[in-house]
Design an enzyme around this catalytic site. Structure first.
Site, short mmCIF file in Angstrom:
data_model
loop_
_atom_site.label_atom_id
_atom_site.label_comp_id
_atom_site.label_asym_id
_atom_site.label_seq_id
_atom_site.Cartn_x
_atom_site.Cartn_y
_atom_site.Cartn_z
N LYS A 114 0.82 -1.21 0.00
CA LYS A 114 0.00 0.00 0.00
C LYS A 114 0.85 1.25 0.00
CE LYS A 114 -4.37 -1.60 1.86
NZ LYS A 114 -5.34 -1.50 2.95
N LYS A 197 -4.72 -9.50 -6.91
CA LYS A 197 -5.93 -9.68 -6.10
C LYS A 197 -7.04 -8.75 -6.60
CE LYS A 197 -6.08 -7.91 -2.10
NZ LYS A 197 -5.80 -7.37 -0.79
N LYS A 200 -10.74 -3.18 -4.30
CA LYS A 200 -11.63 -2.03 -4.40
C LYS A 200 -10.95 -0.87 -5.11
CE LYS A 200 -13.37 -2.92 0.29
NZ LYS A 200 -12.94 -2.59 1.65
P1 TYM Z 1 -10.97 -5.01 3.56
O1 TYM Z 1 -11.95 -3.92 3.75
O2 TYM Z 1 -9.83 -4.79 2.66
O3 TYM Z 1 -11.69 -6.32 3.08
C1 TYM Z 1 -12.81 -6.82 3.77
C2 TYM Z 1 -12.77 -8.34 3.79
O4 TYM Z 1 -12.75 -8.82 2.45
C3 TYM Z 1 -11.66 -9.71 2.28
N1 TYM Z 1 -11.16 -9.56 0.90
C4 TYM Z 1 -11.07 -10.56 0.03
N2 TYM Z 1 -11.37 -11.87 0.12
C5 TYM Z 1 -11.17 -12.64 -0.98
N3 TYM Z 1 -10.68 -12.16 -2.15
C6 TYM Z 1 -10.37 -10.85 -2.28
N4 TYM Z 1 -9.92 -10.38 -3.45
C7 TYM Z 1 -10.56 -9.99 -1.17
N5 TYM Z 1 -10.36 -8.66 -0.95
C8 TYM Z 1 -10.73 -8.43 0.32
C9 TYM Z 1 -10.63 -9.27 3.29
O5 TYM Z 1 -9.73 -10.31 3.59
C10 TYM Z 1 -11.50 -8.90 4.47
O6 TYM Z 1 -11.84 -10.04 5.20
N6 TYM Z 1 -7.97 -5.03 7.52
C11 TYM Z 1 -9.28 -5.44 7.07
C12 TYM Z 1 -10.42 -4.83 7.89
C13 TYM Z 1 -10.32 -5.04 9.36
C14 TYM Z 1 -10.51 -6.24 10.06
C15 TYM Z 1 -10.36 -5.93 11.44
C16 TYM Z 1 -10.78 -7.55 9.66
C17 TYM Z 1 -10.09 -4.07 10.28
N7 TYM Z 1 -10.12 -4.62 11.53
C18 TYM Z 1 -10.49 -6.90 12.42
C19 TYM Z 1 -10.90 -8.51 10.64
C20 TYM Z 1 -10.76 -8.19 12.00
C21 TYM Z 1 -9.43 -4.99 5.63
O7 TYM Z 1 -8.73 -4.16 5.16
O8 TYM Z 1 -10.46 -5.51 5.00
#
Ligand code: TYM
Length: 313
Positions: A114, A197, A200
């Site tokens: 990032k 991957k 968003k």
């Molecule tokens: P974020 O917002 O990037 O993504 C949300 C969830 O979607 C999953 N994900 C994917 N799964 C499969 N294939 C993909 N291409 C893909 N892109 C995203 C992510 O693994 C996530 O589960 N850091 C986290 C948010 C967070 C969090 C937490 C998660 C903040 N605090 C505590 C668990 C527990 C994040 O950026 O998710």
């Protein structure tokens, strides 16, 4: 009984990776029913580790909340909330900042990706991002965290932080945290590049299926999705666990990705899918994948749009 915690950043463009990798798992957990408590958090404090337009952020917070509910997470039986509305997340994060070692954060691959080349100009928040995740989870003494594969390293760090806290203070205060990373869509890849991957923030709308895409968007995007010049592989592509052999995943990442998405949507094994499509070209698979996406995703998108319009709700 496990306490569940998971979070999704309100950064717009929620896609099928977020849904299949995480949000649908929240619904599966709810339907299984053997959890003590489940917290699903819209992590706005994580979102602001990179620049967010304040007006758009408000809109995206609502959209993310709507996605949970539209996907089937029942707000009466699960705690759905916005991270910044509970100040404990930021407070515990400070204490955990003092536990976590800089060397541990230096190993985080997501920060490196990032921050890109210009690490010096990244926010301190982006660097400390996984510590706020630790705080999210540990504030509720949660034990099980349904996420996509990209969060695995962060969750290892959460365990390290919790263990070090317990060790330093000679207590058994924080529980062991386990990731729940299951299914065929734990890492959904871009429709344009099977080595990247689905994300968003990808500039190309053709790289992902958004939860708010309509039928025509889905049809066009799958039609244009990259494949390769071979026919669909047969059962010899699978290992003893029914997963793609490593060499197949490396040589044919786009094909493997479409099949993984289809398997997860249909809740079928790769063996079952390959038995039907082996030796055929991609057009038949793409047609059926399109139908499956339309059946599974469009109703969620419609419900999200309906909720977002209904501001009182
Ligand atoms: P974020 O917002 O990037 O993504 C949300 C969830 O979607 C999953 N994900 C994917 N799964 C499969 N294939 C993909 N291409 C893909 N892109 C995203 C992510 O693994 C996530 O589960 N850091 C986290 C948010 C967070 C969090 C937490 C998660 C903040 N605090 C505590 C668990 C527990 C994040 O950026 O998710």
């Amino acid at each position: 009984m496990d306490h569940i915690f998971s979070g999704v950043q309100p950064t717009g463009n929620l896609h099928i990776g977020n849904y299949l990798g995480a949000i649908r798992k929240f619904v599966d957990i709810q339907n299984r029913g053997n959890v003590a408590k489940a917290y699903y958090c819209v992590v706005d404090l994580h979102a602001i580790t990179v620049w967010q337009d304040p007006k758009k952020l408000k809109k995206d917070i609502l959209e993310t909340t709507a996605s949970f509910i539209a996907a089937g997470v029942d707000p009466k039986n699960n705690i759905i909330f916005n991270q910044s509305s509970v100040s404990a997340h930021a407070e515990l994060a400070w204490i955990l900042n003092c536990i976590c070692r800089i060397g541990w954060l230096n190993r985080m691959t997501q920060f490196k990706e990032k921050a890109g080349k210009n690490k010096e100009r990244a926010s301190v928040g982006l660097y400390a991002y996984p510590i706020l995740m630790a705080s999210d989870i540990l504030s509720y003494k949660s034990t099980l965290v349904p996420v996509g594969d990209d969060q695995k390293q962060h969750l290892e760090l959460v365990r390290d932080v919790a263990n070090k806290f317990n060790f330093d203070y000679g207590v058994n205060f924080f529980p062991e945290v386990k990731p729940l990373i299951i299914g065929d869509a734990t890492r959904v890849m871009s429709l344009k590049n099977g080595n990247k991957k689905m994300s968003k923030s990808d500039e190309s709308q053709y790289s992902r299926i958004n939860l708010t895409d309509d039928k025509d968007d889905i049809r066009n995007k799958i039609k244009k999705a990259k494949t390769d010049s071979h026919n669909i592989m047969g059962l010899e592509a699978l290992d003893d666990n029914g997963d793609f052999k490593a060499e197949v995943a490396i040589k044919r990442p786009e094909a493997a990705n479409l099949i993984n998405i289809f398997c997860e949507l249909e809740k079928k094994s790769k063996k079952e899918i390959l038995e039907i499509y082996a030796g055929k070209n991609f057009s038949n698979l793409k047609e059926n994948l399109t139908d499956s996406l339309i059946t599974n995703i469009v109703p969620i998108g419609n419900e999200m749009k309906r909720m977002i319009k209904d501001s009182l709700y």
